[in-house]
Design a protein around this motif. Structure first.
Motif, PDB file in Angstrom:
ATOM      1  N   ILE A 169       0.850  -1.179   0.000  1.00 18.29           N
ATOM      2  CA  ILE A 169       0.000   0.000   0.000  1.00 18.29           C
ATOM      3  C   ILE A 169       0.892   1.237   0.000  1.00 18.29           C
ATOM      4  N   GLN A 170       0.685   2.147  -0.945  1.00 16.25           N
ATOM      5  CA  GLN A 170       1.521   3.340  -1.028  1.00 16.25           C
ATOM      6  C   GLN A 170       0.761   4.444  -1.756  1.00 16.25           C
ATOM      7  N   HIS A 171       1.181   5.677  -1.527  1.00 17.71           N
ATOM      8  CA  HIS A 171       0.495   6.800  -2.179  1.00 17.71           C
ATOM      9  C   HIS A 171       0.874   6.896  -3.652  1.00 17.71           C
ATOM     10  N   PHE A 172       2.158   6.840  -3.949  1.00 20.77           N
ATOM     11  CA  PHE A 172       2.637   7.011  -5.322  1.00 20.77           C
ATOM     12  C   PHE A 172       2.675   5.662  -6.053  1.00 20.77           C
ATOM     13  N   PRO A 173       2.164   5.601  -7.281  1.00 22.04           N
ATOM     14  CA  PRO A 173       2.198   4.351  -8.044  1.00 22.04           C
ATOM     15  C   PRO A 173       3.624   3.959  -8.424  1.00 22.04           C
ATOM     16  N   ALA A 174       3.812   2.674  -8.632  1.00 15.86           N
ATOM     17  CA  ALA A 174       5.094   2.173  -9.121  1.00 15.86           C
ATOM     18  C   ALA A 174       5.001   1.754 -10.579  1.00 15.86           C
TER      19      ALA A 174
ATOM     20  N   LYS B 289       1.660  -9.820  -4.287  1.00 16.83           N
ATOM     21  CA  LYS B 289       0.522 -10.081  -5.163  1.00 16.83           C
ATOM     22  C   LYS B 289      -0.085  -8.819  -5.768  1.00 16.83           C
ATOM     23  N   ALA B 290       0.028  -7.696  -5.060  1.00  9.87           N
ATOM     24  CA  ALA B 290      -0.582  -6.470  -5.581  1.00  9.87           C
ATOM     25  C   ALA B 290       0.074  -5.251  -4.966  1.00  9.87           C
ATOM     26  N   VAL B 291       0.072  -4.163  -5.730  1.00  8.56           N
ATOM     27  CA  VAL B 291       0.474  -2.846  -5.247  1.00  8.56           C
ATOM     28  C   VAL B 291      -0.718  -1.924  -5.463  1.00  8.56           C
TER      29      VAL B 291
ATOM     30  N   GLY C 189       4.398 -10.118 -12.958  1.00 13.07           N
ATOM     31  CA  GLY C 189       3.109 -10.685 -12.592  1.00 13.07           C
ATOM     32  C   GLY C 189       2.455 -10.020 -11.395  1.00 13.07           C
ATOM     33  N   ILE C 190       2.978  -8.865 -10.965  1.00 14.53           N
ATOM     34  CA  ILE C 190       2.393  -8.141  -9.835  1.00 14.53           C
ATOM     35  C   ILE C 190       1.241  -7.286 -10.344  1.00 14.53           C
ATOM     36  N   ARG C 191       0.112  -7.388  -9.693  1.00 17.90           N
ATOM     37  CA  ARG C 191      -1.070  -6.609 -10.066  1.00 17.90           C
ATOM     38  C   ARG C 191      -0.949  -5.199  -9.478  1.00 17.90           C
ATOM     39  N   HIS C 192      -1.075  -4.187 -10.309  1.00 16.03           N
ATOM     40  CA  HIS C 192      -1.012  -2.793  -9.869  1.00 16.03           C
ATOM     41  C   HIS C 192      -2.401  -2.186  -9.990  1.00 16.03           C
ATOM     42  N   ILE C 193      -2.888  -1.645  -8.893  1.00 14.87           N
ATOM     43  CA  ILE C 193      -4.235  -1.089  -8.837  1.00 14.87           C
ATOM     44  C   ILE C 193      -4.127   0.386  -8.448  1.00 14.87           C
TER      45      ILE C 193
END
Length: 276
Positions: free
Chosen positions: A181-186, A213-215, A231-235
């Motif tokens: 969980i983070q404010h800025f996307p990767a 599994k997800a950011v 394979g990491i899901r970015h939301i």
């Protein structure tokens, strides 16, 4: 004899179903509420109204907990933080609020420590410092920082100290399914990453761990989902203030494996909710 076989079969089905879905959670994620009160007549502003609508929706929903991704207020202002705190205090779910680049500013005597001191006085927010970890419904949530508290910056930056902490945390939890969980996307798709300063050390670190599994992030005010080369899901969660939207996320593990490192399948479903 037939009754015994029937009972055995029913018991087997129950055990199989219990193993098939060993962990599941549903939660709400809200980003960029940008709370701003009317300093002249203290009237209801659109940002406050939208958060109140979201609060009412959440209290009637099946979400287990709520995550705020930062930029909770429009600028580093104590009175706006108090207003934000008083509203989320009415959410009848556990709340985990991170910080964004708008929330803090040291020159205004609002560093991260003071921010959480004010916010947590008026709410039951369960985060008091970043980075930190929370074990929620069988998943390990890692709440990251990446926000400069000296001068508000349009991009995030993960200091070496935080990256070392993250690597140590991931090393100790290789058997856990991890949600960052983070404010800025990767990751923002095929376009060049324009949300982090010097993103390579951070993204290189993430590529080493298959159990991430997800950011989940905010900041860019866009509803975006994609999968990186590892394979990491970015939301990316849209802005509640500008778009009037937030997300509900459901995550479940399949086949009863013990942890992400074992290769178990993870199902992630999201739904965008509008308050307008």
């Amino acid at each position: 004899m037939k009754l015994f076989k029937l009972l055995f079969l029913l018991g087997f089905i129950f055990v199989f179903q219990s193993a098939a879905f060993c962990a599941e959670t549903t939660f709400t994620v809200i980003s960029d509420t940008n709370i701003k009160r009317d300093s002249k007549d203290n009237s209801m502003t659109p940002s406050i109204q939208k958060l109140l609508y979201a609060k009412d929706d959440i209290n009637k929903s099946g979400s287990k907990f709520v995550i705020f991704l930062g930029n909770n207020v429009s600028k580093a202002d104590r009175y706006d933080i108090v207003m934000f705190g008083k509203i989320i205090n009415k959410i009848k779910r556990p709340v985990y609020a991170t910080v964004g680049n708008r929330d803090i500013q040291r020159v205004k005597d609002l560093d991260k420590k003071e921010y959480y001191k004010v916010l947590n006085k008026y709410s039951k927010n369960r985060i008091s410092k970043l980075p930190c970890t929370k074990k929620l419904d069988g998943f390990l949530f890692i709440f990251l920082d990446g926000v400069n508290e000296t001068v508000p910056m349009p991009k995030g930056y993960f200091k070496d100290k935080e990256l070392i902490w993250l690597e140590n945390t991931l090393e100790k939890n290789k058997n856990q399914n991890v949600i960052l969980i983070q404010h800025f996307p990767a990751f923002v798709g095929k376009k060049e990453n324009d949300t982090l300063y010097n993103p390579e050390p951070y993204t290189r670190l993430l590529s080493k761990y298959k159990n991430i599994k997800a950011v989940i992030s905010g900041h860019i005010n866009k509803d975006f989902e994609g999968e990186d080369e590892n394979g990491i899901r970015h939301i990316s969660v849209p802005s509640l203030a500008s778009a009037g939207e937030y997300k509900v996320v459901n995550i479940k593990t399949i086949d009863g494996a013990l942890g992400g490192a074992s290769g178990e399948e993870i199902l992630i479903k999201t739904k965008t909710i509008s308050v307008e």
